[in-house]
Write a protein that holds these residues in place. Structure first.
Motif, PDB file in Angstrom:
ATOM      1  N   ILE A 387      -4.827   3.861  50.154  1.00 55.31           N
ATOM      2  CA  ILE A 387      -3.549   2.669  50.037  1.00 55.31           C
ATOM      3  C   ILE A 387      -2.746   3.809  50.832  1.00 55.31           C
ATOM      4  CG2 ILE A 387      -4.360   1.699  47.875  1.00 55.31           C
ATOM      5  CD1 ILE A 387      -2.553   3.110  46.437  1.00 55.31           C
ATOM      6  N   ALA A 388      -1.736   3.786  51.270  1.00 50.05           N
ATOM      7  CA  ALA A 388      -0.428   4.222  52.178  1.00 50.05           C
ATOM      8  C   ALA A 388       0.629   3.211  51.228  1.00 50.05           C
ATOM      9  CB  ALA A 388      -0.609   4.238  53.239  1.00 50.05           C
ATOM     10  N   MET A 389       1.741   4.446  51.133  1.00 51.62           N
ATOM     11  CA  MET A 389       3.186   3.538  50.774  1.00 51.62           C
ATOM     12  C   MET A 389       4.343   4.504  51.317  1.00 51.62           C
ATOM     13  SD  MET A 389       2.356   2.937  46.607  1.00 51.62           S
ATOM     14  CE  MET A 389       2.450   5.546  46.380  1.00 51.62           C
ATOM     15  N   ASP A 390       5.450   3.746  52.299  1.00 49.89           N
ATOM     16  CA  ASP A 390       6.409   4.368  52.897  1.00 49.89           C
ATOM     17  C   ASP A 390       7.408   4.360  51.388  1.00 49.89           C
ATOM     18  OD1 ASP A 390       8.760   5.349  53.817  1.00 49.89           O
ATOM     19  OD2 ASP A 390       8.637   2.470  55.247  1.00 49.89           O
ATOM     20  N   ILE A 391       7.270   6.256  51.733  1.00 52.68           N
ATOM     21  CA  ILE A 391       7.875   6.582  50.114  1.00 52.68           C
ATOM     22  C   ILE A 391       9.724   7.417  50.912  1.00 52.68           C
ATOM     23  CG2 ILE A 391       5.891   6.733  48.317  1.00 52.68           C
ATOM     24  CD1 ILE A 391       6.087  10.178  50.035  1.00 52.68           C
ATOM     25  N   THR A 392      10.044   6.531  51.986  1.00 53.74           N
ATOM     26  CA  THR A 392      11.431   6.959  52.413  1.00 53.74           C
ATOM     27  C   THR A 392      12.461   6.826  51.450  1.00 53.74           C
ATOM     28  OG1 THR A 392      10.770   6.409  54.572  1.00 53.74           O
ATOM     29  CG2 THR A 392      13.117   6.978  54.147  1.00 53.74           C
ATOM     30  N   GLU A 393      12.758   5.547  50.623  1.00 52.10           N
ATOM     31  CA  GLU A 393      13.782   5.440  49.894  1.00 52.10           C
ATOM     32  C   GLU A 393      13.844   6.483  48.819  1.00 52.10           C
ATOM     33  OE1 GLU A 393      13.932   1.457  49.339  1.00 52.10           O
ATOM     34  OE2 GLU A 393      14.410   0.759  51.098  1.00 52.10           O
ATOM     35  N   ARG A 394      12.240   6.717  48.054  1.00 54.81           N
ATOM     36  CA  ARG A 394      11.818   7.614  46.909  1.00 54.81           C
ATOM     37  C   ARG A 394      11.966   8.228  46.886  1.00 54.81           C
ATOM     38  NH1 ARG A 394       5.863   9.354  45.440  1.00 54.81           N
ATOM     39  NH2 ARG A 394       6.653  10.937  46.679  1.00 54.81           N
ATOM     40  N   LYS A 395      12.144   9.540  49.135  1.00 53.09           N
ATOM     41  CA  LYS A 395      12.403  10.806  48.978  1.00 53.09           C
ATOM     42  C   LYS A 395      14.110  10.408  49.000  1.00 53.09           C
ATOM     43  CE  LYS A 395       9.314  13.721  50.449  1.00 53.09           C
ATOM     44  NZ  LYS A 395       8.973  15.045  49.696  1.00 53.09           N
ATOM     45  N   ALA A 396      14.167   9.878  49.464  1.00 50.91           N
ATOM     46  CA  ALA A 396      15.517   9.703  49.833  1.00 50.91           C
ATOM     47  C   ALA A 396      17.038  10.228  48.293  1.00 50.91           C
ATOM     48  CB  ALA A 396      16.653   9.030  50.411  1.00 50.91           C
ATOM     49  N   ALA A 397      15.934   8.906  46.933  1.00 52.00           N
ATOM     50  CA  ALA A 397      15.847   9.717  45.929  1.00 52.00           C
ATOM     51  C   ALA A 397      16.576  10.745  44.789  1.00 52.00           C
ATOM     52  CB  ALA A 397      15.804   7.785  45.485  1.00 52.00           C
ATOM     53  N   GLU A 398      14.742  11.327  45.457  1.00 54.27           N
ATOM     54  CA  GLU A 398      14.569  12.118  45.259  1.00 54.27           C
ATOM     55  C   GLU A 398      15.623  13.529  45.430  1.00 54.27           C
ATOM     56  OE1 GLU A 398      10.652  12.787  45.708  1.00 54.27           O
ATOM     57  OE2 GLU A 398       9.624  11.368  44.524  1.00 54.27           O
ATOM     58  N   GLU A 399      16.178  13.015  46.442  1.00 54.15           N
ATOM     59  CA  GLU A 399      17.243  14.223  47.205  1.00 54.15           C
ATOM     60  C   GLU A 399      18.654  13.929  46.591  1.00 54.15           C
ATOM     61  OE1 GLU A 399      18.492  17.210  49.930  1.00 54.15           O
ATOM     62  OE2 GLU A 399      16.040  16.782  49.402  1.00 54.15           O
ATOM     63  N   VAL A 400      18.703  12.634  46.223  1.00 51.81           N
ATOM     64  CA  VAL A 400      20.529  12.523  45.537  1.00 51.81           C
ATOM     65  C   VAL A 400      19.349  12.738  44.024  1.00 51.81           C
ATOM     66  CG1 VAL A 400      21.294  10.355  44.543  1.00 51.81           C
ATOM     67  CG2 VAL A 400      20.708  10.607  47.155  1.00 51.81           C
ATOM     68  N   ILE A 401      18.639  12.895  43.835  1.00 51.89           N
ATOM     69  CA  ILE A 401      18.591  13.752  42.280  1.00 51.89           C
ATOM     70  C   ILE A 401      19.239  15.470  42.212  1.00 51.89           C
ATOM     71  CG2 ILE A 401      16.986  13.695  40.034  1.00 51.89           C
ATOM     72  CD1 ILE A 401      16.146  10.721  41.200  1.00 51.89           C
ATOM     73  N   ARG A 402      17.913  15.528  43.506  1.00 51.54           N
ATOM     74  CA  ARG A 402      18.310  16.694  43.367  1.00 51.54           C
ATOM     75  C   ARG A 402      19.298  17.827  44.022  1.00 51.54           C
ATOM     76  NH1 ARG A 402      17.421  20.722  47.063  1.00 51.54           N
ATOM     77  NH2 ARG A 402      18.011  19.325  48.360  1.00 51.54           N
ATOM     78  N   LYS A 403      20.216  17.037  44.678  1.00 45.30           N
ATOM     79  CA  LYS A 403      21.765  16.957  44.787  1.00 45.30           C
ATOM     80  C   LYS A 403      22.466  16.957  43.572  1.00 45.30           C
ATOM     81  CE  LYS A 403      21.553  16.736  49.608  1.00 45.30           C
ATOM     82  NZ  LYS A 403      22.842  15.927  50.726  1.00 45.30           N
ATOM     83  N   LEU A 404      22.341  15.851  42.776  1.00 45.18           N
ATOM     84  CA  LEU A 404      22.964  15.757  41.724  1.00 45.18           C
ATOM     85  C   LEU A 404      22.656  16.728  40.206  1.00 45.18           C
ATOM     86  CD1 LEU A 404      23.092  12.016  40.916  1.00 45.18           C
ATOM     87  CD2 LEU A 404      24.728  13.678  41.906  1.00 45.18           C
TER      88      LEU A 404
END
Length: 575
Positions: A387-404
């Motif tokens: 299976i393949a998933m578009d994780i762009t939103e998840r990566k963006a959320a992770e980046e927000v969390i990382r920045k926080l």
């Protein structure tokens, strides 16, 4: 999951029992009967020809007698009238005539041909001919004896002619009788030939019927059954009672048809199970919120609608002309190439693998893709399913969390946590390479007054502008961070002595003492107090570096603010 359909191993077949009255014996009997029929026909025809041969010879002798009778009369008349050779010719004819009469009466051999046996009426007529011949012979011999001395009178010649005519009439009657008998015999032989033809036809018809019933009809039934079997009628069954080789063949066909029917039934059931499983798989795959794929030889052999939508291409194009390398950004091709063999072990086992790539849509835009796949065998060859998933939103959320977690929300600078992690790495690197690094500890002067006079929004704006101005004078290798309130820490890995660090600190001090003008025209004025500490001159660990930097900054602030202070150890004072 359906069981794998395997052909059953062939069971050892026992040899067929030889039938007591098999096809070979039937064929032998048919050939023997045909041979006897042919031999019988030859014998009958031979007998018919023999009968006709007797007729021919008998008619030839009778005709010869008629001819000799005429010639004797002519030769005798010639002799009497003075032709001397006529006597000798007449005597020769008498001898020939006598032989002919003897041949007919006693069925003697003439030119090795058999004379036909006379019927009783013909024997009587032949006796009359013999008597008439004796009388005619006497008349001829008497005429021949007298022919040399005197000429015969008219009475004698008349008697000779009368006896000759009587003999000729008797011979003609015999010939007529023979011809009539020959006609009767011909009719009889023709009837026999017709009867023989009828017998032959009936016999051959019987043989044909036997062959058809014993061989042709079963073979035709086998051919018809084979066509029905080829057309899908696996219940076909051929009836054949005789226990012969053809019967064994029919039994073998019926058994084969039954086995094929069973096998086809199992195959059809297996096909239905596979179709059901495929339908379920496609139903699940097409309604899935993630992309589902099967790849073989670097090409898609299955891709659901969601996967095609994810890359912005038509589903059929994914299957016809695109592979994973066409959909992954060039920078991740090496990673993809390295991950492919990881799924297949040397012993043939497959292992699941999760990977993340930068993927490329049809329009060229990039997005983050997570792939979870494993290996399988498809048509006997390795393939990959996953299976393949578009994780762009998840990566963006992770980046927000990382920045926080690691960045200051107000200034977008690294926070204290990230600064300490970065400082620890630089200390380890400097220790390993035996070199120095510098740290600046900055505190903003008059920042509290800005917050009090202009509000926290002005204070927040001012912090962002301070971070921007400091970044404008720093090098790429330098790291600026906000550790809380109006305090900042600058890491200078390339400032190997106090002089280099002071130069950078002065640049920051000068740029920060310049007025800050807000969009509403309000001017904000601040300055900075900066403490400088060098690793590992006075501190060789993170905790001491931060403590000494804070101490140097405090000294600068205490000395009148808007100043740079390099940390030094103060001399001990006596109480």
């Amino acid at each position: 999951m359906t069981e794998e359909l395997m052909p059953s191993p062939p069971s050892p077949s026992s040899p067929c029992a030889v039938p007591r009255f098999g096809l070979s014996k039937k064929i032998g009997i048919v050939f023997l009967a045909l041979l006897l029929l042919g031999l019988g026909n030859i014998l009958v025809v031979h007998a018919m020809f023999a009968e006709f041969t007797g007729f021919d010879e008998t008619m030839r002798v009778a005709g010869k007698m008629r001819y000799l009778g005429h010639r004797m009369a002519l030769n005798t008349s010639s002799f009497v009238n003075g032709w001397s050779p006529g006597k000798q010719a007449a005597l020769s004819d008498i001898k020939s005539y006598e032989d002919s009469v003897s041949t007919l009466m006693h069925r003697g051999n003439t030119n090795s041909d058999q004379i036909r046996r006379m019927t009783p009426p013909q024997q009587l007529k032949l006796e009359e001919i013999r008597i008439a011949w004796q009388r005619y012979r006497e008349d001829i011999e008497s005429a021949l004896l007298r022919g040399g001395t005197s000429r015969p009178d008219a009475r004698q010649m008349g008697a000779l002619a009368e006896s000759s005519q009587s003999l000729l009439d008797d011979v003609d009657q015999l010939m007529v009788s023979l011809i009539k008998e020959m006609h009767r015999e011909q009719e009889d032989e023709l009837n026999i030939a017709y009867l023989l033809l009828v017998v032959d036809i009936l016999f051959l018809g019987g043989m044909w019927l036997i062959v058809r019933l014993s061989f042709v009809r079963p073979v035709l039934r086998l051919a018809q059954g084979s066509r029905e079997l080829a057309n899908g009628n696996y219940q076909v069954h051929i009836e054949h009672r005789p226990n012969d080789e053809v019967g064994h063949l029919v039994d073998a066909f019926n058994d084969s048809a039954r086995r094929i029917g069973t096998l086809i039934g199992n195959l059809e059931q297996e096909h239905l199970n596979l179709m059901r499983a495929e339908s379920m798989f496609r139903g699940i795959a097409e309604t899935s919120a993630v992309g589902v794929y099967i790849i073989q030889d670097h090409k898609f052999v299955f891709a659901n609608t969601r996967l095609a939508q994810m890359f912005g291409v038509e589903q059929h194009r994914l299957l016809e002309s695109l592979g994973m390398f066409d959909l992954v950004a060039e920078g991740d091709h090496d990673l993809l190439e390295a991950n492919v063999p990881k799924r297949l072990h040397t012993d043939g086992r497959f292992e699941g693998l999760a990977s993340e790539y930068q993927a490329r849509r049809k329009d060229g835009s990039l997005f983050d893709l997570a792939v979870y796949g494993s290996g399988m065998f498809l048509d006997g060859r390795p393939a990959k399913i996953g299976i393949a998933m578009d994780i762009t939103e998840r990566k963006a959320a992770e980046e927000v969390i990382r920045k926080l977690a690691f960045y200051d929300r107000m200034t977008s600078l690294p926070n204290r946590r990230m600064m300490e992690d970065r400082l620890g790495q630089l200390i380890a690197l400097a220790k390993r390479e035996e070199r120095k690094l510098s740290l600046l500890f900055i505190d903003l002067d008059k920042f509290k007054a800005v917050n009090d006079q202009h509000g926290h929004e002005a204070g927040d704006w001012l912090l962002a502008q301070v971070a921007s101005r400091m970044g404008s004078v720093l090098r790429e290798s330098d790291t600026a961070s906000r550790i809380g309130g109006d305090e900042f820490v600058i890491l200078l890995p390339d400032a190997r002595n106090a002089e280099d660090a002071v130069v950078v600190a002065e640049k920051i001090r000068l740029v920060l003492e310049q007025p800050f003008v807000m969009e509403n025209g309000v001017t904000l004025s601040i300055s900075s107090s900066i403490g400088v500490v060098i690793y590992p001159d006075l501190a060789d660990n993170l905790r001491d570096l931060l403590r000494y930097g804070d101490e140097a900054m405090y000294r600068a602030k205490k000395g009148g603010r808007n100043a740079v202070e390099v940390f030094t150890l103060l001399p001990l004072t006596e109480n």
